[in-house]
Design a protein around this motif. Structure first.
Motif, PDB file in Angstrom:
ATOM      1  N   ALA A  15       0.396  -0.917   0.013  1.00 19.31           N
ATOM      2  CA  ALA A  15       0.346  -0.212  -0.187  1.00 19.31           C
ATOM      3  C   ALA A  15       0.860   1.398   0.529  1.00 19.31           C
ATOM      4  CB  ALA A  15      -1.021  -0.079   1.195  1.00 19.31           C
ATOM      5  N   TYR A  16       2.431   1.367   0.168  1.00 15.72           N
ATOM      6  CA  TYR A  16       2.989   2.179   0.363  1.00 15.72           C
ATOM      7  C   TYR A  16       4.012   2.487  -0.746  1.00 15.72           C
ATOM      8  CZ  TYR A  16       1.507   2.492   5.394  1.00 15.72           C
ATOM      9  OH  TYR A  16       0.842   2.592   6.523  1.00 15.72           O
ATOM     10  N   VAL A  17       3.781   3.231  -1.158  1.00 14.98           N
ATOM     11  CA  VAL A  17       4.976   3.138  -3.086  1.00 14.98           C
ATOM     12  C   VAL A  17       4.872   4.799  -3.542  1.00 14.98           C
ATOM     13  CG1 VAL A  17       2.510   1.478  -3.241  1.00 14.98           C
ATOM     14  CG2 VAL A  17       2.757   3.689  -5.019  1.00 14.98           C
ATOM     15  N   PRO A  18       5.479   4.937  -3.928  1.00 15.25           N
ATOM     16  CA  PRO A  18       6.090   6.151  -4.843  1.00 15.25           C
ATOM     17  C   PRO A  18       5.014   7.544  -4.764  1.00 15.25           C
ATOM     18  CG  PRO A  18       8.299   4.867  -5.971  1.00 15.25           C
ATOM     19  CD  PRO A  18       6.612   4.190  -4.712  1.00 15.25           C
ATOM     20  N   GLU A  19       4.915   8.304  -4.703  1.00 19.78           N
ATOM     21  CA  GLU A  19       3.793   8.856  -5.341  1.00 19.78           C
ATOM     22  C   GLU A  19       4.618  10.694  -4.348  1.00 19.78           C
ATOM     23  OE1 GLU A  19       1.132   8.271  -5.752  1.00 19.78           O
ATOM     24  OE2 GLU A  19       0.051   6.459  -4.700  1.00 19.78           O
ATOM     25  N   GLY A  20       5.779  11.212  -4.903  1.00 22.77           N
ATOM     26  CA  GLY A  20       6.069  12.703  -4.724  1.00 22.77           C
ATOM     27  C   GLY A  20       6.967  12.566  -4.018  1.00 22.77           C
ATOM     28  N   GLY A  21       7.333  13.625  -3.942  1.00 23.07           N
ATOM     29  CA  GLY A  21       7.655  13.993  -3.018  1.00 23.07           C
ATOM     30  C   GLY A  21       7.234  15.301  -1.975  1.00 23.07           C
ATOM     31  N   TYR A  22       7.680  14.984  -0.512  1.00 18.12           N
ATOM     32  CA  TYR A  22       7.315  15.707   0.420  1.00 18.12           C
ATOM     33  C   TYR A  22       8.021  17.072   0.985  1.00 18.12           C
ATOM     34  CZ  TYR A  22      10.344  12.470   2.954  1.00 18.12           C
ATOM     35  OH  TYR A  22      10.744  11.230   3.053  1.00 18.12           O
ATOM     36  N   ALA A  23       8.795  17.674   0.807  1.00 16.66           N
ATOM     37  CA  ALA A  23       9.493  18.727   0.556  1.00 16.66           C
ATOM     38  C   ALA A  23      10.110  19.135  -0.748  1.00 16.66           C
ATOM     39  CB  ALA A  23      10.456  18.536   2.094  1.00 16.66           C
ATOM     40  N   PRO A  24       9.133  19.938  -1.556  1.00 17.01           N
ATOM     41  CA  PRO A  24       7.506  20.162  -0.649  1.00 17.01           C
ATOM     42  C   PRO A  24       6.706  19.160  -1.360  1.00 17.01           C
ATOM     43  CG  PRO A  24       9.039  21.798  -2.225  1.00 17.01           C
ATOM     44  CD  PRO A  24       9.952  20.461  -1.921  1.00 17.01           C
ATOM     45  N   PRO A  25       6.121  19.549  -0.939  1.00 16.98           N
ATOM     46  CA  PRO A  25       4.909  18.274  -1.626  1.00 16.98           C
ATOM     47  C   PRO A  25       5.015  18.644  -3.219  1.00 16.98           C
ATOM     48  CG  PRO A  25       4.093  19.494   0.000  1.00 16.98           C
ATOM     49  CD  PRO A  25       5.240  20.161  -0.326  1.00 16.98           C
ATOM     50  N   SER A  26       5.043  17.472  -3.554  1.00 16.63           N
ATOM     51  CA  SER A  26       4.518  17.720  -5.375  1.00 16.63           C
ATOM     52  C   SER A  26       3.790  16.142  -6.054  1.00 16.63           C
ATOM     53  CB  SER A  26       6.069  16.802  -5.385  1.00 16.63           C
ATOM     54  OG  SER A  26       6.986  15.996  -5.202  1.00 16.63           O
ATOM     55  N   SER A  27       3.485  16.204  -6.597  1.00 19.06           N
ATOM     56  CA  SER A  27       2.848  14.975  -7.066  1.00 19.06           C
ATOM     57  C   SER A  27       1.368  14.773  -6.588  1.00 19.06           C
ATOM     58  CB  SER A  27       3.243  13.541  -7.976  1.00 19.06           C
ATOM     59  OG  SER A  27       2.116  12.537  -8.751  1.00 19.06           O
ATOM     60  N   HIS A  28       0.937  13.569  -6.401  1.00 19.63           N
ATOM     61  CA  HIS A  28      -0.045  13.086  -5.589  1.00 19.63           C
ATOM     62  C   HIS A  28      -0.198  14.072  -3.848  1.00 19.63           C
ATOM     63  CE1 HIS A  28      -2.202  11.873  -8.942  1.00 19.63           C
ATOM     64  NE2 HIS A  28      -2.082  10.553  -9.324  1.00 19.63           N
ATOM     65  N   MET A  29       1.356  14.470  -3.405  1.00 23.12           N
ATOM     66  CA  MET A  29       1.463  14.324  -1.800  1.00 23.12           C
ATOM     67  C   MET A  29       0.973  16.136  -1.721  1.00 23.12           C
ATOM     68  SD  MET A  29       2.514  12.754  -0.101  1.00 23.12           S
ATOM     69  CE  MET A  29       3.450  13.448   1.075  1.00 23.12           C
ATOM     70  N   ARG A  30       0.135  16.803  -3.487  1.00 26.84           N
ATOM     71  CA  ARG A  30       0.174  17.572  -2.840  1.00 26.84           C
ATOM     72  C   ARG A  30      -1.537  17.971  -2.420  1.00 26.84           C
ATOM     73  NH1 ARG A  30      -1.385  20.240  -7.305  1.00 26.84           N
ATOM     74  NH2 ARG A  30      -1.078  18.406  -8.744  1.00 26.84           N
ATOM     75  N   PHE A  31      -1.615  16.443  -2.238  1.00 28.50           N
ATOM     76  CA  PHE A  31      -3.369  16.573  -1.097  1.00 28.50           C
ATOM     77  C   PHE A  31      -3.041  15.719   0.169  1.00 28.50           C
ATOM     78  CE2 PHE A  31      -3.256  17.403  -6.394  1.00 28.50           C
ATOM     79  CZ  PHE A  31      -4.840  17.631  -6.358  1.00 28.50           C
ATOM     80  N   PRO A  32      -3.950  16.429   0.207  1.00 27.61           N
ATOM     81  CA  PRO A  32      -4.325  15.323   1.753  1.00 27.61           C
ATOM     82  C   PRO A  32      -4.235  14.060   1.915  1.00 27.61           C
ATOM     83  CG  PRO A  32      -4.993  17.377   2.295  1.00 27.61           C
ATOM     84  CD  PRO A  32      -4.618  17.017   0.942  1.00 27.61           C
ATOM     85  N   GLY A  33      -3.396  12.552   2.696  1.00 27.53           N
ATOM     86  CA  GLY A  33      -4.177  10.914   2.327  1.00 27.53           C
ATOM     87  C   GLY A  33      -2.995  10.899   2.072  1.00 27.53           C
ATOM     88  N   THR A  34      -2.598  11.485   0.402  1.00 26.57           N
ATOM     89  CA  THR A  34      -1.444  10.748  -0.030  1.00 26.57           C
ATOM     90  C   THR A  34       0.125  10.548   0.763  1.00 26.57           C
ATOM     91  OG1 THR A  34      -2.512  11.812  -2.181  1.00 26.57           O
ATOM     92  CG2 THR A  34       0.350  10.568  -1.894  1.00 26.57           C
TER      93      THR A  34
END
Length: 251
Positions: free
Chosen positions: A74-93
């Motif tokens: 269930a845990y896969v690459p979804e973008g960066g978090y510092a700063p948030p990018s791709s799907h990480m721009r949305f809460p819950g990703t």
């Protein structure tokens, strides 16, 4: 009174002795469903890929008859978090690095190889990590060269759920700007066929047209239905089972 082995293809519902016996009896294919926890617009829950990968892997394993299904990744690459990018721009990703993802998959595959499985199948429900899966399989197959163990990433699975399904919808009169690539008509219909409780259909049907700012890319989910989704589900299962039968014949 002796209890019989439960009729399930799910590894996590079996005991270690039941798994051992099934492998010895010829169930030497293990399917590792790879999902992901990501936003899919305001109309689909973030566990979309996990539910879909679990459902489809079970149907494919049942169709093969010689396979078990591992727990969903269930845990896969979804973008960066510092700063948030791709799907990480949305809460819950939830995201992890490519390196951590690949190492986790390799470790799981090596675990199954150690227990007698010969065909290690990675079923990726999300196109964003397709290259990771292919790299892992290539690395494993190089390490396993000369042995009877092999890693497989069936192209038919993702092809049937993306371009193949989109073409089926076009043949039924839907436009590309309805079908979409993420959280549009196609994505939403597949989810309605698999896990309708994860779709906020009433909100989608009676709400405004959604776009990239909402997490919906290139499509319109308002005409989605479980009936349309089932067409795609049936095709994915059929094509993947056929491909895996050819790839694992005699193994």
């Amino acid at each position: 009174m002796a209890q019989s082995t439960p009729k399930t293809v799910l590894l996590e519902n079996l005991t270690w002795t039941e798994i051992r016996d099934q492998v010895q009896a010829g169930k030497t294919t293990i399917i590792i469903p790879v999902g992901g926890t990501e936003q899919s617009g305001p109309g689909i829950a973030v566990g979309k890929h996990n539910a879909r990968a679990a459902y489809l892997s079970q149907k494919i394993a049942e169709g093969l008859g010689n396979a078990l299904v591992a727990p969903v990744v269930a845990y896969v690459p979804e973008g960066g978090y510092a700063p948030p990018s791709s799907h990480m721009r949305f809460p819950g990703t939830i995201t992890i690095s490519d390196a951590a993802f690949e190492q986790m998959l390799e470790s799981a595959a090596q675990s199954f190889a150690a227990h007698g499985f010969r065909n290690i199948v990675f079923l990726g429900d999300h196109g964003g990590y397709k290259k990771d899966l292919e790299q892992v399989a290539a690395h494993l197959n190089k390490a396993w060269s000369g042995s009877k163990v092999r890693a497989i990433v069936p192209a038919e699975y993702y092809e049937s759920s993306s371009d193949g399904y989109a073409e089926m919808l076009r043949q039924r009169g839907f436009r590309d700007d309805e079908i979409g690539t993420h959280a549009g008509l196609a994505d939403t219909s597949l989810q309605l066929a698999v896990a309708p409780q994860m779709v906020r259909l009433d909100r989608l049907q009676h709400g405004p047209k959604l776009g990239p700012a909402d997490g919906v890319y290139g499509g319109d989910p308002r005409k989605a239905s479980a009936e349309l989704g089932q067409i795609g589900i049936d095709a994915i299962v059929l094509h993947t089972v056929d491909a895996l039968r050819k790839d694992t014949q005699g193994r």
